[in-house]
Design an enzyme around this catalytic site. Sequence first.
Site, PDB file in Angstrom:
ATOM      1  N   ASP A 220       0.837  -1.200   0.000  1.00 47.75           N
ATOM      2  CA  ASP A 220       0.000   0.000   0.000  1.00 47.75           C
ATOM      3  C   ASP A 220       0.876   1.257   0.000  1.00 47.75           C
ATOM      4  OD1 ASP A 220      -2.772   1.070   0.386  1.00 47.75           O
ATOM      5  OD2 ASP A 220      -1.900   1.897   2.215  1.00 47.75           O
ATOM      6  N   GLU A 269      14.554 -15.478   0.141  1.00 42.29           N
ATOM      7  CA  GLU A 269      14.977 -16.581   1.020  1.00 42.29           C
ATOM      8  C   GLU A 269      13.910 -17.683   1.049  1.00 42.29           C
ATOM      9  OE1 GLU A 269      15.577 -15.297   5.025  1.00 42.29           O
ATOM     10  OE2 GLU A 269      16.771 -13.578   4.349  1.00 42.29           O
TER      11      GLU A 269
HETATM   12  C1  NOJ Z   1      -4.441   2.979  -0.922  1.00 42.45           C
HETATM   13  C2  NOJ Z   1      -5.581   2.069  -0.603  1.00 42.45           C
HETATM   14  O1  NOJ Z   1      -5.880   1.316  -1.737  1.00 42.45           O
HETATM   15  C3  NOJ Z   1      -6.711   2.947  -0.138  1.00 42.45           C
HETATM   16  O2  NOJ Z   1      -7.909   2.241  -0.031  1.00 42.45           O
HETATM   17  C4  NOJ Z   1      -6.328   3.597   1.151  1.00 42.45           C
HETATM   18  O3  NOJ Z   1      -7.333   4.508   1.542  1.00 42.45           O
HETATM   19  C5  NOJ Z   1      -5.007   4.349   1.020  1.00 42.45           C
HETATM   20  N1  NOJ Z   1      -4.020   3.615   0.284  1.00 42.45           N
HETATM   21  C6  NOJ Z   1      -4.422   4.644   2.371  1.00 42.45           C
HETATM   22  O4  NOJ Z   1      -3.977   3.450   2.959  1.00 42.45           O
END
Ligand code: NOJ
Length: 556
Positions: A220, A269
């Site tokens: 993310d 790994e």
């Molecule tokens: C990207 C994620 O896909 C989204 O849903 C989220 O709100 C933001 N990152 C923050 O984590």
Amino acid sequence: MSQHSADPAPHSTVATVTGRRDWWRDAVIYQVYPRSFADGDGDGMGDLAGIRSRLPYLRDLGVDAVWLSPFYASPQADAGYDVADYRAVDPMFGTLLDADALIRDAHTLGLRIIVDLVPNHSSDQYDWFRRALAEGPGSPLRERYHFRAGRGENGELPPNDWESVFGGPAWTRVEDGEWYLHLFAPEQPDFNWEHPAVGDEFRSILRFWLDMGVDGFRIDVAHGLVKAAGLPDLGSHDQLKLLGNDVTPFFDQDGVHAIYRQWRTILDEYSGERVFVAEAWTPTVERTAHYVRPDELHQAFNFQYLTTEWDAGELRTVVDRTLEAMRPVGAPATWVLSNHDVTRHATRFANPPGLGTQIRTAGDRGLGLRRARAATLLMLALPGSAYVYQGEELGLPDVVDLPDEVRQDPAYFRGAGQDGFRDGCRVPIPWTREGTSYGFGTGGSWLPQPDSWAELSVEAQTGVPGSTLELYRAALAVRRAQADLGAGDAVEWLRAPEGVLAFRRGEFVCVANTGSGSVTVPMRGRVLLASGEIAESDGEAKLPADTTLWWTEATG
Ligand code: NOJ
């Protein structure tokens, strides 16, 4: 602060998922949004037991892997992207034992499991942040986040001019007068990746889930971990316009790559070709390619493709640029049309171009669905790996008229941010024609489903020739068995009328008509699949507007 005590025995290997080397280079990866896929315990919220019960559906659909959005312990300020315990399952989704059973079942069915990793920020309920707050200014624990004194005579102004992606300042002031940075909601404080404890913690979290047997991670905000030294002001720009279109002091800093090089050594790994995919919103596909250099991550989402309109010229440009950008680093291209953060493509394409990814109008539904189906066949004919977001195989549109009181997207409540209307693509999946929540579960659904969804359900579409579900099943079967469509990185463009994309990949040919009228193209061979009604005669095929056709010149 683990909310779960049972510690399942770690998997020693990913024993049951065997298969081709480099499986991920042309994999079709299905995104499950756990809240909205299937509800196993009847509380109106999807969960791991529900997902597990539907794994055979995913195997039969013909995907290679499943990416699960976060199911970790979380106060759900941002639907689980605010993690309070990275090693625990939130009770609303189940337990670690459920996660273990899900991973094992998936492997038995030949499906791989990719989990979400959220390293840019934690929840404000994460133990580190709570302690940092409690200990006050000067506490070493505050150095794991970005705490600063404010500007102005009494520190009443934020430390710099950065804005949150969800709208409003990217800083919140705490009672003792200091401010902390959050590029998203205030409940999502950003980690300070300059602090060694942060890296140590995430290397340990990676190992925890690798030992659980997962096949990879979706990272993310992979472009956000490192901030420019000194957290400099951005100046008077329109920040929302810059996001994804420019390098900023908080996004796409070159320093992030050192982190991924370290992570790659950990992944390597482990046996079983496990992979990383970056959620990195970068200004260009060329910059996206930096994330997938041979010693970094395996894949990165192609958001340039996702944001391209249904237009032959624009699509050809983005396909060429993507393939060219990936070639020097040896990474597969990826293709994606929908996910849990953007208006579903069936609704984007139902509306006029230029409205972006947060659309509030239904548009022309029939047109949107025709284009969505055509866009899918185009995507699945391209070399590389493709992502499918749950429900797109049913042709689901966004739900654009959700009442305000059911909405949960934090960006909606913060107003002027980049996002805000994401609940519309997160409405639970209809499985059956009848029943509470159309078979999503037995206890309703956390977001209301439109009445019209009975006919879009899995049950209503199964076995119905021409249904969107059967189109996806057939396309994935062709892609896998007959034409090996994801392999390599070569696309040979063919001459085509205005508004039409045509390309060859060996004996396979794909023609997509993005124009507004029907076209006739010469065709030699056998039709494999079409997204709409086509007519064939005397070495020609007639494609209506917004239709994609696949054929093969192979005999037999
Ligand atoms: C990207 C994620 O896909 C989204 O849903 C989220 O709100 C933001 N990152 C923050 O984590």
